[in-house]
Design an enzyme around this catalytic site. Structure first.
Site, PDB file in Angstrom:
ATOM      1  N   THR A   1     -38.057 -22.454  12.393  1.00 15.64           N
ATOM      2  CA  THR A   1     -39.302 -22.089  11.723  1.00 15.64           C
ATOM      3  C   THR A   1     -40.503 -22.352  12.613  1.00 15.64           C
ATOM      4  O   THR A   1     -41.549 -21.725  12.461  1.00 15.64           O
ATOM      5  CB  THR A   1     -39.440 -22.859  10.396  1.00 15.64           C
ATOM      6  OG1 THR A   1     -38.255 -22.650   9.615  1.00 15.64           O
ATOM      7  CG2 THR A   1     -40.639 -22.389   9.591  1.00 15.64           C
TER       8      THR A   1
ATOM      9  N   TYR B   1     -27.743 -29.457  14.652  1.00 14.36           N
ATOM     10  CA  TYR B   1     -28.346 -28.345  13.919  1.00 14.36           C
ATOM     11  C   TYR B   1     -27.353 -27.192  13.903  1.00 14.36           C
ATOM     12  O   TYR B   1     -27.154 -26.518  14.911  1.00 14.36           O
ATOM     13  CB  TYR B   1     -29.657 -27.950  14.603  1.00 14.36           C
ATOM     14  CG  TYR B   1     -30.483 -26.890  13.912  1.00 14.36           C
ATOM     15  CD1 TYR B   1     -30.279 -26.554  12.577  1.00 14.36           C
ATOM     16  CD2 TYR B   1     -31.497 -26.237  14.606  1.00 14.36           C
ATOM     17  CE1 TYR B   1     -31.054 -25.591  11.958  1.00 14.36           C
ATOM     18  CE2 TYR B   1     -32.287 -25.275  13.996  1.00 14.36           C
ATOM     19  CZ  TYR B   1     -32.058 -24.949  12.673  1.00 14.36           C
ATOM     20  OH  TYR B   1     -32.826 -23.982  12.056  1.00 14.36           O
TER      21      TYR B   1
ATOM     22  N   LYS C   1     -28.097 -30.995  10.116  1.00 14.09           N
ATOM     23  CA  LYS C   1     -28.745 -30.038   9.237  1.00 14.09           C
ATOM     24  C   LYS C   1     -27.835 -28.826   9.152  1.00 14.09           C
ATOM     25  O   LYS C   1     -27.566 -28.159  10.156  1.00 14.09           O
ATOM     26  CB  LYS C   1     -30.122 -29.624   9.767  1.00 14.09           C
ATOM     27  CG  LYS C   1     -30.802 -28.556   8.905  1.00 14.09           C
ATOM     28  CD  LYS C   1     -32.083 -28.028   9.531  1.00 14.09           C
ATOM     29  CE  LYS C   1     -32.694 -26.935   8.644  1.00 14.09           C
ATOM     30  NZ  LYS C   1     -33.871 -26.289   9.272  1.00 14.09           N
TER      31      LYS C   1
END
Length: 346
Positions: free
Chosen positions: A67, A161, A190
């Protein structure tokens, strides 16, 4: 921190709570310093957004994740972004809110250099994207050894991740996570996918020490089920627009663990999860473009067109596209403002 059997000090996971993968704000079209090829950072808006988040109860910031458009930033800009936000949080009295710095490279040495520079700039953790360029040819053993090589030398604790959507659908099996979770410098993950059975096999695995390895969902729309199976929280995009909404669900779930769960609690948590899911549809469809559009339209924060190519320009048909989402986001704004008046988060 304890000393692990390998001789390396056992690193601790980040504090439990809701984290936001923050957008990186750039100067808008028409501003005096705008450059269409590489618009400069807008650190004033970045700081305003960071404080908005922590005041809403966000536990910490993930800077330079997907993001955050990390792949578009030069090393100098990465360091400037991290250091400016660390200072802003510290100056505002939020020294306890950690910064997790993202890396998105394929090369181990380059990843380690980014982690080193991130620590020097003020980050406390590194969130390392899996290497997906050769996804179709990469074995689970190769993935394991790659992350272990990074974690062996990294000067910050590492979170894995796992985001197949940006790594050529590279798959990391739950059995591989079990092995990686044993590394003293790998402290969590994550999971930015909706494979709920794999999330369960990681978050509820009896072969993982869940005091040392935390599972965060990268999807707020999965927060309640992931909490129920043993995940600790979320690193969530919608929370970048409505922090109190997502924090409230997290807090309610944990409060019920201590006071006892009632049917009323279940109903309220389901209602919150439903509202979050409605908003997350925008994030799932438009990613960072949608997050920036919402921040600008709902809170007047940043520019709807303030991105770097090829993401610059926002929605292709701005008003028509936003009209599909405006009712939902007006309702979510009302909930957010209601929670702010109650003053339970922050």
């Amino acid at each position: 921190m304890a000393v692990n059997g390998s001789g390396r000090t056992q690193s601790s996971p980040p504090p439990e709570g809701i984290y936001v993968p923050v957008a990186t704000f750039f100067a808008a079209e028409g501003s005096s310093n705008y450059n269409k090829t590489s618009p400069p950072l807008d650190l004033e808006t970045q700081t305003r957004h960071s404080l908005f988040l922590v005041e809403g109860g966000i536990k910490g910031l993930v800077i330079l994740g997907s993001t955050g458009e990390a792949i578009f930033l030069k090393p100098r800009e990465r360091n400037e972004l991290i250091s400016s936000q660390r200072k802003a949080l510290d100056d505002a009295g939020y020294k306890d809110r950690p910064i997790i710095a993202g890396t998105a490279t394929q090369n181990i040495d380059e990843t380690l250099e980014m982690i080193k520079e991130s620590k020097e700039a003020g980050a406390e953790y590194a969130m390392v994207l899996s290497p997906g360029y050769f996804a179709s040819s990469t074995s689970q053993t190769g993935i394991q050894k790659w992350f272990e090589a990074v974690a062996d030398e990294a000067v910050l604790p590492v979170l894995i991740y796992h985001y197949p959507g940006v790594t050529n659908n590279l798959y990391i099996a739950p059995s591989t996570f079990e092995k990686l979770a044993a590394h003293p410098n790998i402290v969590g993950t994550k999971l930015s996918h909706g494979i709920i059975d794999d999330q369960t096999l990681i978050a509820a695995s009896p072969r993982i020490d869940h005091e040392k390895f935390y599972v965060f969902t990268g999807l707020g729309q999965n927060l309640l089920p992931v909490l129920a199976i043993g995940g600790v929280a979320a690193i969530d995009g919608l929370a970048g627009v409505f922090p109190r909404l997502v924090v409230r669900l997290f807090n309610m779930f944990n409060e019920t663990l201590s006071k006892g769960l009632t049917k009323k609690d279940i109903s309220e948590m389901r209602d919150l999860q439903f509202s979050i899911c409605e908003g997350e549809k925008l994030v799932a469809r438009w990613g960072v473009v949608g997050v920036k559009e919402a921040c600008a339209r709902v809170w007047g924060m940043g520019s709807r067109t303030g991105g770097r190519l090829p993401l610059a320009g926002g929605f292709e048909d701005g008003e028509a596209e936003w009209s599909k989402w405006s009712k939902t986001f007006d309702e979510l704004k009302n909930i957010e403002e209601k929670f702010k008046k109650e003053g339970k988060e922050g």
